[in-house]
Design a protein around this motif. Structure first.
Motif, PDB file in Angstrom:
ATOM      1  N   MET A 100     103.033  55.377  -5.555  1.00 27.46           N
ATOM      2  CA  MET A 100     101.640  55.074  -5.244  1.00 27.46           C
ATOM      3  C   MET A 100     100.672  56.034  -5.934  1.00 27.46           C
ATOM      4  SD  MET A 100      99.935  54.854  -1.436  1.00 27.46           S
ATOM      5  CE  MET A 100     100.505  56.492  -0.961  1.00 27.46           C
ATOM      6  N   VAL A 101     101.082  57.283  -6.094  1.00 20.88           N
ATOM      7  CA  VAL A 101     100.202  58.276  -6.714  1.00 20.88           C
ATOM      8  C   VAL A 101      99.810  57.845  -8.127  1.00 20.88           C
ATOM      9  CG1 VAL A 101     100.009  60.668  -7.496  1.00 20.88           C
ATOM     10  CG2 VAL A 101     101.150  60.151  -5.320  1.00 20.88           C
ATOM     11  N   ALA A 102     100.805  57.464  -8.917  1.00 19.14           N
ATOM     12  CA  ALA A 102     100.524  57.027 -10.299  1.00 19.14           C
ATOM     13  C   ALA A 102      99.872  55.656 -10.322  1.00 19.14           C
ATOM     14  CB  ALA A 102     101.820  57.005 -11.109  1.00 19.14           C
ATOM     15  N   LEU A 103     100.345  54.761  -9.451  1.00 12.10           N
ATOM     16  CA  LEU A 103      99.842  53.388  -9.454  1.00 12.10           C
ATOM     17  C   LEU A 103      98.352  53.337  -9.143  1.00 12.10           C
ATOM     18  CD1 LEU A 103     100.964  50.480  -9.820  1.00 12.10           C
ATOM     19  CD2 LEU A 103     101.113  50.359  -7.317  1.00 12.10           C
ATOM     20  N   THR A 104      97.908  54.106  -8.153  1.00 14.45           N
ATOM     21  CA  THR A 104      96.498  54.068  -7.765  1.00 14.45           C
ATOM     22  C   THR A 104      95.589  54.739  -8.790  1.00 14.45           C
ATOM     23  OG1 THR A 104      96.817  56.076  -6.424  1.00 14.45           O
ATOM     24  CG2 THR A 104      96.972  53.949  -5.300  1.00 14.45           C
ATOM     25  N   ARG A 105      96.167  55.488  -9.699  1.00 16.90           N
ATOM     26  CA  ARG A 105      95.372  56.097 -10.768  1.00 16.90           C
ATOM     27  C   ARG A 105      95.363  55.240 -12.037  1.00 16.90           C
ATOM     28  NH1 ARG A 105      96.463  59.784  -7.230  1.00 16.90           N
ATOM     29  NH2 ARG A 105      95.370  61.797  -7.153  1.00 16.90           N
ATOM     30  N   ALA A 106      96.164  54.178 -12.013  1.00 20.06           N
ATOM     31  CA  ALA A 106      96.249  53.319 -13.196  1.00 20.06           C
ATOM     32  C   ALA A 106      95.587  51.965 -12.987  1.00 20.06           C
ATOM     33  CB  ALA A 106      97.713  53.117 -13.598  1.00 20.06           C
ATOM     34  N   VAL A 107      95.605  51.449 -11.759  1.00 20.05           N
ATOM     35  CA  VAL A 107      95.087  50.100 -11.512  1.00 20.05           C
ATOM     36  C   VAL A 107      94.072  50.124 -10.379  1.00 20.05           C
ATOM     37  CG1 VAL A 107      97.328  49.156 -12.230  1.00 20.05           C
ATOM     38  CG2 VAL A 107      96.825  49.401  -9.803  1.00 20.05           C
ATOM     39  N   HIS A 108      93.370  49.010 -10.217  1.00 20.18           N
ATOM     40  CA  HIS A 108      92.362  48.877  -9.160  1.00 20.18           C
ATOM     41  C   HIS A 108      93.030  49.069  -7.793  1.00 20.18           C
ATOM     42  CE1 HIS A 108      89.412  47.006  -6.486  1.00 20.18           C
ATOM     43  NE2 HIS A 108      88.528  47.212  -7.442  1.00 20.18           N
ATOM     44  N   PRO A 109      92.365  49.782  -6.861  1.00 18.67           N
ATOM     45  CA  PRO A 109      92.964  50.041  -5.548  1.00 18.67           C
ATOM     46  C   PRO A 109      93.464  48.793  -4.824  1.00 18.67           C
ATOM     47  CG  PRO A 109      91.004  51.384  -5.820  1.00 18.67           C
ATOM     48  CD  PRO A 109      91.062  50.470  -7.004  1.00 18.67           C
ATOM     49  N   LYS A 110      92.712  47.698  -4.870  1.00 23.12           N
ATOM     50  CA  LYS A 110      93.134  46.476  -4.187  1.00 23.12           C
ATOM     51  C   LYS A 110      94.415  45.917  -4.809  1.00 23.12           C
ATOM     52  CE  LYS A 110      89.875  45.483  -1.043  1.00 23.12           C
ATOM     53  NZ  LYS A 110      89.155  46.763  -1.021  1.00 23.12           N
ATOM     54  N   GLN A 111      94.528  45.976  -6.124  1.00 21.63           N
ATOM     55  CA  GLN A 111      95.730  45.489  -6.804  1.00 21.63           C
ATOM     56  C   GLN A 111      96.918  46.393  -6.496  1.00 21.63           C
ATOM     57  OE1 GLN A 111      95.819  42.666  -8.289  1.00 21.63           O
ATOM     58  NE2 GLN A 111      93.656  42.193  -8.592  1.00 21.63           N
ATOM     59  N   ALA A 112      96.678  47.698  -6.479  1.00 19.92           N
ATOM     60  CA  ALA A 112      97.749  48.635  -6.152  1.00 19.92           C
ATOM     61  C   ALA A 112      98.230  48.417  -4.721  1.00 19.92           C
ATOM     62  CB  ALA A 112      97.260  50.072  -6.333  1.00 19.92           C
ATOM     63  N   MET A 113      97.300  48.242  -3.796  1.00 17.24           N
ATOM     64  CA  MET A 113      97.680  48.054  -2.405  1.00 17.24           C
ATOM     65  C   MET A 113      98.472  46.766  -2.202  1.00 17.24           C
ATOM     66  SD  MET A 113      97.669  49.486   0.530  1.00 17.24           S
ATOM     67  CE  MET A 113      96.312  50.576   0.956  1.00 17.24           C
ATOM     68  N   ALA A 114      98.092  45.718  -2.927  1.00 22.00           N
ATOM     69  CA  ALA A 114      98.834  44.455  -2.827  1.00 22.00           C
ATOM     70  C   ALA A 114     100.274  44.645  -3.280  1.00 22.00           C
ATOM     71  CB  ALA A 114      98.146  43.376  -3.654  1.00 22.00           C
ATOM     72  N   MET A 115     100.482  45.356  -4.382  1.00 24.18           N
ATOM     73  CA  MET A 115     101.843  45.611  -4.862  1.00 24.18           C
ATOM     74  C   MET A 115     102.626  46.437  -3.850  1.00 24.18           C
ATOM     75  SD  MET A 115     101.292  46.388  -8.952  1.00 24.18           S
ATOM     76  CE  MET A 115     103.062  46.646  -9.218  1.00 24.18           C
ATOM     77  N   LEU A 116     101.973  47.444  -3.273  1.00 24.26           N
ATOM     78  CA  LEU A 116     102.663  48.345  -2.350  1.00 24.26           C
ATOM     79  C   LEU A 116     102.991  47.681  -1.020  1.00 24.26           C
ATOM     80  CD1 LEU A 116     100.416  51.416  -3.130  1.00 24.26           C
ATOM     81  CD2 LEU A 116     102.892  51.351  -3.520  1.00 24.26           C
ATOM     82  N   LEU A 117     102.102  46.822  -0.532  1.00 23.02           N
ATOM     83  CA  LEU A 117     102.298  46.200   0.777  1.00 23.02           C
ATOM     84  C   LEU A 117     103.237  44.998   0.743  1.00 23.02           C
ATOM     85  CD1 LEU A 117      98.682  46.310   2.257  1.00 23.02           C
ATOM     86  CD2 LEU A 117     100.616  47.748   2.897  1.00 23.02           C
ATOM     87  N   THR A 118     103.219  44.256  -0.359  1.00 21.01           N
ATOM     88  CA  THR A 118     104.040  43.045  -0.429  1.00 21.01           C
ATOM     89  C   THR A 118     105.396  43.285  -1.075  1.00 21.01           C
ATOM     90  OG1 THR A 118     103.229  42.317  -2.604  1.00 21.01           O
ATOM     91  CG2 THR A 118     101.938  41.653  -0.658  1.00 21.01           C
ATOM     92  N   GLY A 119     105.477  44.243  -1.988  1.00 18.00           N
ATOM     93  CA  GLY A 119     106.719  44.486  -2.712  1.00 18.00           C
ATOM     94  C   GLY A 119     107.068  43.394  -3.707  1.00 18.00           C
ATOM     95  N   GLU A 120     106.154  42.466  -3.938  1.00 19.20           N
ATOM     96  CA  GLU A 120     106.443  41.342  -4.825  1.00 19.20           C
ATOM     97  C   GLU A 120     106.395  41.747  -6.297  1.00 19.20           C
ATOM     98  OE1 GLU A 120     103.633  38.290  -3.740  1.00 19.20           O
ATOM     99  OE2 GLU A 120     104.994  37.469  -2.230  1.00 19.20           O
ATOM    100  N   MET A 121     107.154  40.999  -7.099  1.00 19.51           N
ATOM    101  CA  MET A 121     107.165  41.223  -8.535  1.00 19.51           C
ATOM    102  C   MET A 121     105.847  40.774  -9.162  1.00 19.51           C
ATOM    103  SD  MET A 121     109.920  42.556  -9.916  1.00 19.51           S
ATOM    104  CE  MET A 121     111.681  42.865  -9.590  1.00 19.51           C
ATOM    105  N   VAL A 122     105.418  41.511 -10.169  1.00 22.86           N
ATOM    106  CA  VAL A 122     104.206  41.211 -10.930  1.00 22.86           C
ATOM    107  C   VAL A 122     104.605  40.943 -12.367  1.00 22.86           C
ATOM    108  CG1 VAL A 122     102.066  42.219 -11.835  1.00 22.86           C
ATOM    109  CG2 VAL A 122     102.681  42.544  -9.432  1.00 22.86           C
ATOM    110  N   SER A 123     104.068  39.887 -12.952  1.00 22.14           N
ATOM    111  CA  SER A 123     104.401  39.541 -14.333  1.00 22.14           C
ATOM    112  C   SER A 123     103.768  40.522 -15.307  1.00 22.14           C
ATOM    113  CB  SER A 123     103.900  38.130 -14.652  1.00 22.14           C
ATOM    114  OG  SER A 123     102.478  38.109 -14.688  1.00 22.14           O
ATOM    115  N   ALA A 124     104.241  40.496 -16.541  1.00 25.06           N
ATOM    116  CA  ALA A 124     103.658  41.349 -17.574  1.00 25.06           C
ATOM    117  C   ALA A 124     102.203  40.978 -17.830  1.00 25.06           C
ATOM    118  CB  ALA A 124     104.466  41.240 -18.860  1.00 25.06           C
ATOM    119  N   ASP A 125     101.882  39.693 -17.798  1.00 22.54           N
ATOM    120  CA  ASP A 125     100.494  39.275 -17.984  1.00 22.54           C
ATOM    121  C   ASP A 125      99.597  39.858 -16.900  1.00 22.54           C
ATOM    122  OD1 ASP A 125     100.982  37.862 -20.283  1.00 22.54           O
ATOM    123  OD2 ASP A 125     101.081  35.903 -19.307  1.00 22.54           O
ATOM    124  N   LYS A 126     100.060  39.798 -15.647  1.00 28.22           N
ATOM    125  CA  LYS A 126      99.302  40.354 -14.532  1.00 28.22           C
ATOM    126  C   LYS A 126      99.183  41.860 -14.668  1.00 28.22           C
ATOM    127  CE  LYS A 126      97.369  40.253 -10.376  1.00 28.22           C
ATOM    128  NZ  LYS A 126      96.059  39.602 -10.104  1.00 28.22           N
TER     129      LYS A 126
END
Length: 275
Positions: free
Chosen positions: A161-187
């Motif tokens: 989360m430390v690196a993720l929240t410094r690289a992407v928008h907080p809402k997008q980072a939180m969605a990845m962290l809370l759902t655990g779902e895979m994200v495509s390369a395009d996304k």
């Protein structure tokens, strides 16, 4: 070691069995580091992280290397921490050593003078996604996928989360962290986790192209710029301008800046000396 010649792969000082955990190959000013645990999707065992830290430490002092590329062997980039090893380790001390070493690795990537590029194929999950987010640049095959899936097994991806929240928008980072779902390369490209997704067969060429473009610059200027980038980003705007004004003044007085300006005005190629 010449930056103009291709070298045979060199093993890191730590091995698993008879195999090096990190392979290194230098070519034309670029060092290619490959995680070498293909059967485990290059999971970041304690030894693997220590080997990578070791190689990065050697490279930090190697003036012939201007760019570093990190990739993974086998079918994927990196599946995160080695859960089997962590389960077998089983103690608070072992967990603390694992996560502290991981933090040291991420800090090393951003503190060394050379820009570090992640070259991603397959999957980059958990601490593997953290590694991508930490690298200065990241390029991925269009069919690669990213996730911070710790929540699925009851282990929130707090350090990723430390690196993720410094690289992407907080809402997008939180969605990845809370759902655990895979994200495509395009996304991943859309939210800023990676710079670009390309056709799998074009990934090597694209990363080499970017690496060589950067390697053609002054190593001194790259060092100054990378260091200032990470120093100023957590400052207030006023503090950042004061700090970067001092950095630019020092940079302008350096040999390579003077040479670069003279070359530009004289319409000739610059001759960098790395100072």
């Amino acid at each position: 070691m010449s930056g103009k010649q291709s070298h045979q792969a060199q093993s890191a000082h730590l091995n698993q069995g008879n195999e090096a955990l990190v392979l290194r190959q230098d070519k034309d000013g670029v060092s290619y580091l490959m995680l070498n645990r293909p059967k485990a999707y290059n999971a970041l065992s304690l030894g693997c992280m220590q080997a990578l830290v070791h190689q990065l430490g050697l490279l930090a002092d190697d003036k012939s290397i201007k760019v570093i590329v990190i990739s993974g062997s086998g079918k994927g980039f990196c599946a995160g921490h080695d859960l089997r090893e962590m389960k077998e380790g089983g103690t608070e001390a072992f967990y603390q050593e694992t996560f502290s070493t991981c933090a040291d690795l991420m800090a090393k990537i951003q503190s060394i003078p050379q820009p570090v590029i992640a070259k991603v194929h397959g999957i980059a999950t958990a601490a593997g996604c953290q590694l991508v987010a930490t690298c200065d640049l990241a390029y991925a095959a269009a069919d690669s996928r990213f996730a911070t899936p710790g929540v699925n097994i009851g282990l929130f991806c707090s350090t990723p989360m430390v690196a993720l929240t410094r690289a992407v928008h907080p809402k997008q980072a939180m969605a990845m962290l809370l759902t655990g779902e895979m994200v495509s390369a395009d996304k991943a490209e859309q939210v800023g986790l990676i710079n670009e997704s390309v056709a799998p067969e074009e990934l090597d060429a694209r990363v080499d192209q970017v690496a060589q473009l950067i390697a053609a610059k002054s190593s001194y200027t790259l060092k100054v710029g990378k260091g200032a980038f990470y120093q100023q980003r957590d400052m207030t705007q006023s503090e950042a301008y004061d700090y970067c004004s001092r950095v630019m003044t020092e940079n302008m007085l350096a040999h390579d800046a003077q040479e670069g300006v003279d070359a530009f005005l004289g319409k000739r190629p610059a001759c960098w000396q790395g100072r």
